[in-house]
Design an enzyme around this catalytic site. Structure first.
Site, mmCIF file in Angstrom:
data_model
loop_
_atom_site.group_PDB
_atom_site.id
_atom_site.type_symbol
_atom_site.label_atom_id
_atom_site.label_comp_id
_atom_site.label_asym_id
_atom_site.label_seq_id
_atom_site.Cartn_x
_atom_site.Cartn_y
_atom_site.Cartn_z
ATOM 1 N N SER A 139 0.442 -8.467 7.272
ATOM 2 C CA SER A 139 -0.356 -7.763 6.260
ATOM 3 C C SER A 139 -0.032 -8.368 4.905
ATOM 4 C CB SER A 139 0.046 -6.283 6.252
ATOM 5 O OG SER A 139 -0.481 -5.622 5.125
ATOM 6 N N TYR A 152 6.074 0.762 6.638
ATOM 7 C CA TYR A 152 5.054 -0.269 6.902
ATOM 8 C C TYR A 152 5.435 -1.582 6.224
ATOM 9 C CZ TYR A 152 0.286 -2.146 7.465
ATOM 10 O OH TYR A 152 -0.808 -2.909 7.806
#
Ligand code: NAD
Length: 257
Positions: A139, A152
């Site tokens: 990401s 995350y």
């Protein structure tokens, strides 16, 4: 570009980016193995539809990527794994002092540790067959941070670090390991956030998309699952044989800021 004869295993591929990647792999001629933790008729139907549409072998294997033994069984049940795409992921947003420990553990397990287990299980077969590609869907949050996303961001940075290590361990073999770092991609997961955000900010859809969701994405456009699939296909191609241990951002300029 042809991936005919190769088998791609994509974790977390009954929706969103994973499904988009599976379709692009099949379009390029690869056999595909789809996965999630459910075992519904519609999961198996997704694989049957891909097989029919693209004329490749496709199957769905239920395995829970929060469990190490399931991750390793996925690779065994796949039969062959030439291209491993670690995509399964979840999100939870909360300030650090309120972040539930169970959510932290689940995000670290599904978003990071699963990629360790599947790669560990897949690399021996890749060595035996003399070819392999490990592609981790990280990401923009593998390279930068945002508040309230501690687990995350930690998991995605971890995936980027592990990508480099696996690349070094396989550098003198015809195996590569890279990470793709998407910005915002319009998947069902992101789409579902739009109505609530419209209410919360009293904005129309277009303004929410451009000023809230895509606030950090200079292109002011979502990346698409087809673009992610195309990037995976490129990394799996011969043109990318000397690309290893690195990240490719598909983020409309986010990490240039
Ligand atoms: P999504 O929710 O549509 O897909 C996630 C997939 O993971 C689903 O198929 C889901 O079933 C699967 N999954 C969840 N828990 C699992 C488990 N325990 N075992 C097996 N499978 C499991 O989300 P998405 O947006 O397509 O995200 C896919 C990946 O891309 C994630 O790793 C996410 O972090 C990453 N990503 C997404 C975006 C975005 O904007 N959508 C941006 C950057 C990175």
């Amino acid at each position: 570009m042809s991936l005919a004869g190769k088998t791609a295993v994509i974790t977390g591929s009954n929706s969103g980016i994973g499904l988009g990647v599976a379709r692009e792999m099949a379009k390029a001629g690869a056999h595909v193995v789809l996965n999630s933790f459910t075992d519904r008729d519609e999961d198996h139907a997704l694989a049957a539809d891909i097989a029919k549409e693209f004329g490749v072998n496709a199957k769905y294997v239920s395995a829970d990527m929060s469990k190490g033994e399931d991750c390793r069984r996925l690779i065994v049940d796949a039969g062959t794994c030439d291209i491993l795409v670690n995509n399964a992921g979840i999100q939870h947003v909360a300030p650090i002092e309120e972040f539930p420990t169970a959510k932290w553990d689940a995000i670290i397990a599904i978003n990071m540790s699963s990629a360790f287990h599947t790669a560990a299980a897949a690399v021996t077969g890749m060595r035996e067959r003399g070819w392999g590609r490990i592609i981790n869907i990280a990401s923009a949050h593998g390279l930068t941070a945002s508040p309230y996303k501690s687990a995350y961001v930690a998991a995605k940075h971890g995936v980027v670090g592990m990508t480099k290590t696996i690349a070094l361990e396989t550098a003198q073999e015809p195996i590569t390991c890279n990470a793709i770092c998407p910005g915002y991609v319009l998947t069902p997961l992101v789409e579902a956030q739009i109505p609530d955000t419209m209410k919360e900010y009293g904005m129309d859809r277009d303004t929410v998309v451009k000023e809230v969701l895509l606030a950090r994405q200079p292109s002011k456009e979502f990346a698409t699952v087809e673009q992610l699939g195309g990037t995976v296909a490129f990394l799996a191609s011969d043109a990318a044989a000397q690309i290893t241990g690195t990240t490719i951002s598909v983020d409309g300029g986010w990490t240039a800021l």
